[in-house]
Design an enzyme around this catalytic site. Structure first.
Site, PDB file in Angstrom:
ATOM      1  N   GLU A 261       6.081   0.712  -4.438  1.00 33.81           N
ATOM      2  CA  GLU A 261       4.758   0.664  -3.808  1.00 33.81           C
ATOM      3  C   GLU A 261       3.777   1.607  -4.500  1.00 33.81           C
ATOM      4  OE1 GLU A 261       3.901  -1.514  -1.727  1.00 33.81           O
ATOM      5  OE2 GLU A 261       5.682  -2.146  -0.622  1.00 33.81           O
ATOM      6  N   ARG A 265       0.500  -0.125  -6.280  1.00 33.93           N
ATOM      7  CA  ARG A 265      -0.804   0.131  -5.649  1.00 33.93           C
ATOM      8  C   ARG A 265      -1.562   1.255  -6.351  1.00 33.93           C
ATOM      9  NH1 ARG A 265      -0.107  -1.499   0.669  1.00 33.93           N
ATOM     10  NH2 ARG A 265       1.952  -2.382   0.465  1.00 33.93           N
ATOM     11  N   ASP A 394      11.060 -11.665  -5.437  1.00 37.47           N
ATOM     12  CA  ASP A 394       9.760 -12.230  -5.855  1.00 37.47           C
ATOM     13  C   ASP A 394       9.119 -11.721  -7.150  1.00 37.47           C
ATOM     14  OD1 ASP A 394       9.211  -9.834  -4.527  1.00 37.47           O
ATOM     15  OD2 ASP A 394       7.905 -10.692  -3.010  1.00 37.47           O
ATOM     16  N   GLU A 528      -0.406 -14.119  -0.528  1.00 40.52           N
ATOM     17  CA  GLU A 528       0.295 -14.976  -1.500  1.00 40.52           C
ATOM     18  C   GLU A 528      -0.186 -16.428  -1.541  1.00 40.52           C
ATOM     19  OE1 GLU A 528       1.849 -12.885   0.602  1.00 40.52           O
ATOM     20  OE2 GLU A 528       2.491 -11.335  -0.812  1.00 40.52           O
TER      21      GLU A 528
END
Ligand code: DMJ
Length: 639
Positions: A261, A265, A394, A528
């Site tokens: 993360e 980000r 993913d 998404e």
């Protein structure tokens, strides 16, 4: 007591006949073997394992949650048991870590070439692009002697913001684009008013949320929003955000962060902000933060652990991850940012770290060609055979094709791994429902779970952007597959009362793209599905994608907009919505950015020049042949 009832058995058991004794012993030894063997089939039974297995085989267990944002609230401060300290400052070191150095790798040559210098520099926002090219040696390895921002800009085919900041000629499309911009301003203003400096806004209670994914770092919404504000031309807001980064983004935090993360980000957001604006501040912060992530890679294999204390460098695995494993979607989603950290700092270590991951994944045997979601950072072996294109898997696949594209199509290993993986996915996971919808199922050791997560809906866009570089005879097929998956994801939206999609939808027990479990019905402002609309629009210019995007805008406005921001909802199947009181930072970074791009001309962040990281932060394609070209060099020097 039981023995007494058996014929021929005394209370002490001494009166057993030989054959009975033999049978009894056989039964007992069978029972013991069974119990002991069962330990190996219970991957999370670490407490028991600790009793029976040697220390080096045990991975640290922490109470925690996944890389997925929806479950972030469950993240707890890990217990110190089994922590590993890269700097040796805290935690109990595992034997295995002090014993073995990381797997060595051959020096990796990142081949990035090709491209042409572009003439048309758009410096219309030069106020924010005037950053100096000088960085001092205190800048954590950043070496601007070798990276020239001006030269980089010359190597783009198009100005980052397009001719007219991507403004579409069609009035209705422009109106829609303006609406999205207004939504961004509304989300930002409320964040600023009620949660400034915190990570996210709680729009119902009008306060800030800090959470524990970012290890004490603050301002996730600020860093995630920088590029969105900039491309939308919200310059006052962008300048406020920049000022906050300058004065208040403190990287010397001492908390426990998700490597993944923080990378997607913060590092991603800062890198994008730098490439768009040329502000050295962002580059220096990105490199400084990148350096703090490096200790997570100090494992026997070099596969990083998922959690890191940014202060001490201590790292460990998520408690919920099978047997101390690392997560494919986490360690497989570092490549783009880390290659750029090397590009900007001239420090090869970042690229070396991710190329080592790449090599290991390339070499390791894959069940049916598939990549399971859990891998041991100690042994380098798969821990469980759960495969998913949604959560936990993913963005690993996304980063393969994007690594290839970002390398100006020179990273052949990434290309090969991507298309081979895609073939395995098609052969094993892609399914057609009785109603004719194409979807991606999940795979658990060979058994299909006919469920598709909202997260997996990014794959429409991914397969779309990769279509053109596939084998000639497969290109149209890939584009069709991308369109079919995007269509299915749109169906998951249209089949709900709110016209927003659930967290997961199923294709069994009569369900077709709908959630069957209460726990799957929520929508947390995820991007998404809209992300795939944006890519499919750029690739096909089929107007339906813009229409679908507009449906999403209307639904967001109707059900997620509250008085002081935007909020996720708990059940997409009822119009009397219950809000979750959270304005996720990815709503500003991704959902609104993709919507804005969907209603903009294609030259705003042209796909010829940019790839988006998994948090929608644009990173430029690296055109080494242009960057190293003497003519470009001379031009820059003579300026
Ligand atoms: C984002 O942080 C990223 O897109 C990540 O890859 C997956 N989850 C969220 C959005 O849903």
């Amino acid at each position: 007591m039981v023995f007494r009832k058996l014929p021929g058995v005394s209370a002490s058991g001494m009166g057993l006949r030989l054959s009975q004794k033999f049978m009894f012993l056989l039964f007992l030894s069978g029972l013991v073997t069974l119990c002991f063997g069962a330990l190996f089939f219970l991957p999370d039974s670490v407490r028991l394992k600790r009793i029976f297995l040697s220390k080096t085989e045990i991975q640290p267990v922490t109470v925690g949650s996944g890389s997925e944002n929806d479950v972030r609230e469950h993240l707890k401060r890990p217990k110190d048991q089994g922590m590993t300290s890269a700097k040796g400052e805290a935690g109990i070191k595992l034997k295995s870590q002090s014993r073995k150095p990381p797997v060595s790798y051959e020096a990796t040559e990142v081949r990035l070439a090709g491209g042409k210098a572009q003439e048309d520099l758009n410096l219309s926002r030069s106020k924010t692009e005037s950053a100096s090219e000088k960085v001092t040696s205190s800048n954590h390895g950043a070496n601007s002697d070798t990276f020239s921002y001006k030269k980089f800009r010359r190597c783009l085919f198009k100005p980052p913001l397009g001719r007219d900041s991507g403004r579409p000629a069609d009035p209705q499309t422009n109106e829609r684009r303006e609406k999205v911009k207004e939504m961004m301003k509304f989300a930002w203003d409320n964040y600023k008013r009620y949660a400034w400096g915190k990570n996210e806004l709680r729009p119902l209670t009008r306060n800030g949320h800090i959470g524990n994914m970012f290890g004490g770092l603050r301002g996730a919404s600020v860093v995630d929003s920088l590029d969105t504000l900039y491309i939308m031309g919200l310059m006052d807001e962008y300048n406020d955000a920049k000022e906050w980064v300058k004065t208040s983004l403190d990287l010397n935090s001492n908390g426990e962060a998700s490597l993944f993360e923080v990378n997607i980000r913060y590092v991603g957001g800062l890198l994008s902000a730098y490439y768009l604006t040329g502000e050295e501040l962002f580059k220096n912060k990105a490199v400084e933060l990148g350096e703090k992530l490096l200790p997570a890679f100090n494992t026997p294999t070099g596969i990083p652990r998922g959690v890191i204390n940014l202060g001490s460098g201590t790292s460990w695995s998520w408690g919920w991850a099978s047997a101390g494993s690392s997560i494919l979607a986490e360690f497989g989603t570092l490549h783009l940012e880390f290659v750029h950290l090397t590009e900007l700092s001239s420090n090869p270590v970042y690229t070396e770290k991710v190329m080592n991951i790449r090599k290991l994944l390339n070499k390791i045997e894959k069940p049916h060609g598939l990549y399971p979601n859990f891998l041991s950072p100690v042994s380098g072996n798969w821990v469980q055979h759960h495969v998913s294109i949604g959560g936990l898997g993913d963005s690993f696949y996304e980063y393969l094709i994007k690594s290839y594209l970002m390398s100006d199509k020179t990273d052949d290993d990434a290309k090969k791994m991507y298309y081979t993986a895609l073939e395995a996915i098609e052969a094993n996971l892609v399914q057609k429902s009785p109603g004719g919808l194409t979807y991606m199922a999940e795979w658990r050791g060979g058994i299909l779970d006919h469920k598709m997560g909202h997260l997996a809906c990014f794959s429409g866009g991914m397969i779309g952007i990769g279509a053109d570089d596939g084998a000639a005879e497969k290109r149209q097929h890939y584009l069709d597959l991308a369109a079919e998956i995007t269509h299915t994801c749109h169906e998951s939206y249209t089949r709900s009362a709110t016209k927003l999609g659930p967290e997961a939808f199923r294709f069994d027990s009569g369900a077709e793209a709908t959630a069957t479990r209460l726990s799957d019905r929520y929508y947390i402002l995820r991007p998404e599905v809209i992300e795939s609309y944006m890519y499919m629009w750029r690739l096909t210019h089929d107007p339906k994608y813009r229409e679908w995007g507009w449906e999403a805008v209307e639904a967001l406005e109707q059900h997620c907009r509250v008085e002081s921001g935007f909020s996720g909802i708990r059940d997409v199947y009822t119009t009397s919505v219950s809000h979750d009181n959270m304005q996720q930072s990815f709503f500003l970074s991704e959902t609104l950015k993709y919507l804005y791009l969907l209603f903009s001309d294609d030259d705003l962040l042209s796909l010829e020049d940019w790839v988006f990281n998994t948090e929608a932060h644009p990173l430029p394609i690296i055109r080494n042949s242009c960057l190293q070209d003497d003519a470009t060099q001379e031009k820059t020097v003579s300026e």
